[in-house]
Design a protein around this motif. Structure first.
Motif, mmCIF file in Angstrom:
data_model
loop_
_atom_site.group_PDB
_atom_site.id
_atom_site.type_symbol
_atom_site.label_atom_id
_atom_site.label_comp_id
_atom_site.label_asym_id
_atom_site.label_seq_id
_atom_site.Cartn_x
_atom_site.Cartn_y
_atom_site.Cartn_z
ATOM 1 N N TRP A 43 42.039 40.674 32.723
ATOM 2 C CA TRP A 43 42.793 40.734 34.044
ATOM 3 C C TRP A 43 43.070 42.228 34.331
ATOM 4 O O TRP A 43 43.146 42.457 35.651
ATOM 5 C CB TRP A 43 44.234 40.170 33.646
ATOM 6 C CG TRP A 43 45.090 39.994 34.710
ATOM 7 C CD1 TRP A 43 46.354 40.988 35.057
ATOM 8 C CD2 TRP A 43 45.252 39.305 36.006
ATOM 9 N NE1 TRP A 43 47.006 40.610 36.225
ATOM 10 C CE2 TRP A 43 46.182 39.625 36.476
ATOM 11 C CE3 TRP A 43 44.100 38.384 36.525
ATOM 12 C CZ2 TRP A 43 46.512 38.889 38.095
ATOM 13 C CZ3 TRP A 43 44.595 37.821 37.664
ATOM 14 C CH2 TRP A 43 45.422 37.965 38.431
ATOM 15 N N GLN A 44 43.198 43.033 33.533
ATOM 16 C CA GLN A 44 43.279 44.388 33.907
ATOM 17 C C GLN A 44 42.331 45.133 34.484
ATOM 18 O O GLN A 44 42.248 45.583 35.706
ATOM 19 C CB GLN A 44 43.761 45.409 32.891
ATOM 20 C CG GLN A 44 45.009 44.990 32.120
ATOM 21 C CD GLN A 44 45.262 45.841 30.763
ATOM 22 O OE1 GLN A 44 44.754 46.905 30.684
ATOM 23 N NE2 GLN A 44 46.044 45.207 29.857
ATOM 24 N N ASP A 45 41.068 44.691 34.197
ATOM 25 C CA ASP A 45 39.810 45.004 34.592
ATOM 26 C C ASP A 45 39.127 44.145 35.700
ATOM 27 O O ASP A 45 38.009 44.088 36.017
ATOM 28 C CB ASP A 45 38.755 45.146 33.685
ATOM 29 C CG ASP A 45 39.052 46.108 32.428
ATOM 30 O OD1 ASP A 45 39.903 47.188 32.851
ATOM 31 O OD2 ASP A 45 38.541 45.963 31.313
ATOM 32 N N ARG A 46 40.022 43.190 36.223
ATOM 33 C CA ARG A 46 39.387 42.427 37.293
ATOM 34 C C ARG A 46 38.813 42.767 38.474
ATOM 35 O O ARG A 46 37.713 42.143 38.867
ATOM 36 C CB ARG A 46 40.539 40.995 37.691
ATOM 37 C CG ARG A 46 41.768 41.933 38.306
ATOM 38 C CD ARG A 46 42.769 41.087 38.662
ATOM 39 N NE ARG A 46 43.849 41.419 39.571
ATOM 40 C CZ ARG A 46 44.716 42.244 38.964
ATOM 41 N NH1 ARG A 46 44.913 42.588 37.683
ATOM 42 N NH2 ARG A 46 45.989 42.744 39.706
ATOM 43 N N ALA A 47 39.203 43.826 38.717
ATOM 44 C CA ALA A 47 38.360 44.650 40.018
ATOM 45 C C ALA A 47 37.163 44.959 39.822
ATOM 46 O O ALA A 47 36.301 45.090 40.684
ATOM 47 C CB ALA A 47 39.358 45.807 40.504
ATOM 48 N N ASP A 48 36.770 45.337 38.437
ATOM 49 C CA ASP A 48 35.374 45.787 38.156
ATOM 50 C C ASP A 48 34.405 44.780 38.042
ATOM 51 O O ASP A 48 33.204 44.894 38.221
ATOM 52 C CB ASP A 48 35.501 46.457 36.807
ATOM 53 C CG ASP A 48 36.473 47.709 36.581
ATOM 54 O OD1 ASP A 48 36.720 48.224 37.709
ATOM 55 O OD2 ASP A 48 36.767 48.199 35.662
ATOM 56 N N TYR A 49 34.801 43.495 37.863
ATOM 57 C CA TYR A 49 34.080 42.389 37.385
ATOM 58 C C TYR A 49 33.169 41.578 38.719
ATOM 59 O O TYR A 49 31.847 41.541 38.387
ATOM 60 C CB TYR A 49 34.657 41.253 36.688
ATOM 61 C CG TYR A 49 34.828 41.610 35.246
ATOM 62 C CD1 TYR A 49 33.764 41.381 34.311
ATOM 63 C CD2 TYR A 49 36.025 42.116 34.637
ATOM 64 C CE1 TYR A 49 34.099 41.567 33.044
ATOM 65 C CE2 TYR A 49 36.223 42.339 33.711
ATOM 66 C CZ TYR A 49 35.023 42.165 32.714
ATOM 67 O OH TYR A 49 35.082 42.445 31.165
ATOM 68 N N PRO A 50 33.610 41.650 39.818
ATOM 69 C CA PRO A 50 33.035 41.059 40.840
ATOM 70 C C PRO A 50 31.546 41.668 41.110
ATOM 71 O O PRO A 50 30.401 40.996 41.333
ATOM 72 C CB PRO A 50 33.822 41.139 42.176
ATOM 73 C CG PRO A 50 35.081 41.210 41.524
ATOM 74 C CD PRO A 50 35.053 41.815 40.391
ATOM 75 N N TYR A 202 27.986 47.888 32.728
ATOM 76 C CA TYR A 202 29.150 47.730 32.234
ATOM 77 C C TYR A 202 29.454 47.985 30.985
ATOM 78 O O TYR A 202 30.294 48.863 30.669
ATOM 79 C CB TYR A 202 30.077 46.727 33.187
ATOM 80 C CG TYR A 202 31.485 46.742 33.049
ATOM 81 C CD1 TYR A 202 32.016 47.961 33.088
ATOM 82 C CD2 TYR A 202 32.055 45.540 32.886
ATOM 83 C CE1 TYR A 202 33.564 47.969 33.217
ATOM 84 C CE2 TYR A 202 33.493 45.473 33.077
ATOM 85 C CZ TYR A 202 34.227 46.741 33.083
ATOM 86 O OH TYR A 202 35.389 47.100 33.411
#
Length: 516
Positions: A43-50, A202
């Motif tokens: 959840w904290q890294d959610r911006a990295d995943y898309p 990543y």
């Protein structure tokens, strides 16, 4: 209600045990975080995943489509023309056994953009689907074919109405295995070839940070992608199985047997074909001589160059460490897959509980799992065997389970009518009818075992061919990189042919043609 509770209780208990072990750092001093910690980090890294997920999906999806389309087409050609299959056998095995860790940097240096990832994903799916297609097309119901012929249907009608229809579940079983392979192929290309986006890139950027929760989060993201793709084809396969199942136990002998044994000329062509194709690809792509070694370049490096004696000594020492553990891993992986398939037939609940764990082992990148395995098992033979079994058992399990599932219901009714137990019915009817699938699984396991051992040596043990390959990459010793790749392919071909010889021996004694 009680049945639903029993179905969900084992996985719930497994997740609870994971949470407790992670919270209390019971496993490898915290190398296995709690599931809640992993989800929190996701959840904290959610911006990295898309961006990373979309890059991996694009490469693996294109590789999956291209590789499987070529595999199904090749399977049809090989069944209709056994001579073509024999000529292409060396190329097929070479494609399956080329170590991704060896060719990923070469592909990156010689191809542009997403192409290396797509190529590696396509290579990862081709052999499994091709083999499944050939197995499905050769194990058709001969009585149904006789009916088509009696009504004036020719070879094309038999192929279209009987063989292709009957092969659909087998092809879908190949797709099930191919889906995780495509994801892993793309991730390995990303991991070994750099690039800004992709789960492999990543993961590579996160390895040195000492954050196991992030590594496991990336691994779970890859698992989710591959697991969903596996589930889609599993559902389709289950729905198609009933419509394609033979009514009686009367499989046709493989037509490849009609072609006789491989002539010396065809055998020579099969051996020469991979080397010719290798040279042609390097020439067409105009790969620099320093980077792309031709067959003559490898021979010169190993036998004629000034440093050839040292190179041979290093190669033989590494080979002596790799080969024995490969044989042990091959036997262990096949035995594990066979045991799981049998247990799944006798106890379907076991399959529902174990299958998610099996998919995780296939789709979680080994570079994320290896630190945990090393802490648990050390850097010796145990960790190599564990990784090898993990790499080999799943394709074999899917193939054997598919063969067991395709035994006609009518064949099972007789022993059941006489009160035979589940194990007796399995031993007398199901397993003998599934022998072609068992041997197809053996052929898949044989080359893959060497790949598993080399991955373990590369990532964990620092010994054998895998370590020699890793060292050569660091030294930019492209001659040794190509030499290790060629030797690994030759070993895998030898293992494959040994499995084929065992198949012929057993099938001949039972009066069934062995599959080519």
């Amino acid at each position: 209600m009680a049945g639903d509770l029993r179905r969900w209780l084992p996985p719930v208990l497994l997740l609870l045990a994971w949470e407790v072990a992670g919270r209390l750092d019971l496993v490898a001093s915290g190398a296995l975080p709690a599931l809640s910690e992993i989800l929190s980090r996701l959840w904290q890294d959610r911006a990295d995943y898309p961006a990373h997920v979309s890059a991996t999906l694009a490469a693996s999806g294109l590789g999956f489509v291209i590789g499987n389309a070529l595999a199904v087409l090749a399977g049809l050609i090989f069944v209709l023309s056994p001579v073509t299959e024999r000529l292409a056998r060396g190329v097929n095995i070479a494609i399956f056994t080329l170590p991704p860790i060896a060719i990923a940097p070469i592909l990156t240096l010689t191809l542009d953009g997403m192409t290396p990832r797509i190529v590696l994903a396509a290579l990862g799916v081709y052999f499994v689907t091709m083999q499944a297609t050939v197995t499905g097309l050769t194990q058709y119901d001969s009585r149904a074919a006789d009916v088509v012929r009696a009504y004036g249907g020719g070879r094309g009608a038999v192929l279209r109405l009987v063989r292709v229809r009957g092969a659909v579940p087998a092809i879908l079983s190949g797709f099930r295995v191919a889906a995780p392979n495509a994801v892993l192929g793309a991730i390995l290309a990303e991991f070994g070839g750099g690039g800004r986006f992709g789960l492999g890139a990543y993961l590579l950027g996160s390895l040195g940070r000492g954050e196991p929760d992030r590594l496991w989060g990336i691994g779970l993201a890859a698992t989710l992608i591959a697991g969903l793709s596996y589930a889609v084809f599993a559902v389709i396969s289950r729905r198609m199985l009933g419509a394609s199942l033979s009514l009686s136990l009367n499989p046709a002998g493989p037509e490849a047997e009609a072609g006789g044994r491989m002539s010396p000329l065809i055998g020579l062509g099969a051996v020469a074909m991979p080397f010719v194709l290798w040279w042609v690809i390097l020439w067409v792509m105009r790969v620099p001589e320093m980077l792309g070694k031709t067959p003559w370049g490898v021979f010169d490096y190993l036998f004629l160059a000034e440093g050839a004696p040292v190179a041979r000594e290093r190669l033989l020492a590494a080979l002596a460490e790799t080969l024995p553990i490969t044989l042990a891993g091959m036997a262990a992986g096949l035995a594990f897959a066979f045991g799981l398939a049998v247990a799944g037939r006798l106890t379907p609940t076991f399959t529902r509980v174990f299958l998610p764990v099996a998919i995780v082992t296939q789709t979680m990148p080994l570079v994320a799992l290896t630190p945990l395995l090393v802490l648990l098992l050390g850097r010796g033979t145990a960790v190599t065997l564990w990784i090898t079994i993990s790499v080999t058992f799943f394709p074999a399990y899917v193939m054997i389970a598919q063969g067991i599932a395709q035994v006609p219901r009518a064949a099972l009714e007789l022993p059941r009518a006489y009160g035979a137990s589940g194990w007796r019915e399995l031993r007398l009817v199901t397993l003998p009818a599934s022998l072609p699938w068992l041997f197809a699984a053996m052929r898949l396991t044989a080359p893959r075992a060497l790949l598993g051992v080399m991955i373990a040596e590369w990532l964990a043990t620092g010994r054998g061919l895998g370590n020699l390959l890793n060292q050569s990459r660091g030294y930019l010793d492209f001659g040794m990189i190509w030499t290790v790749a060629v030797v690994s392919v030759m070993l895998s071909v030898a293992l494959y042919l040994a499995a084929l010889w065992i198949e012929r021996l057993v099938m001949t004694r039972k009066g069934i043609g062995a599959m080519e």
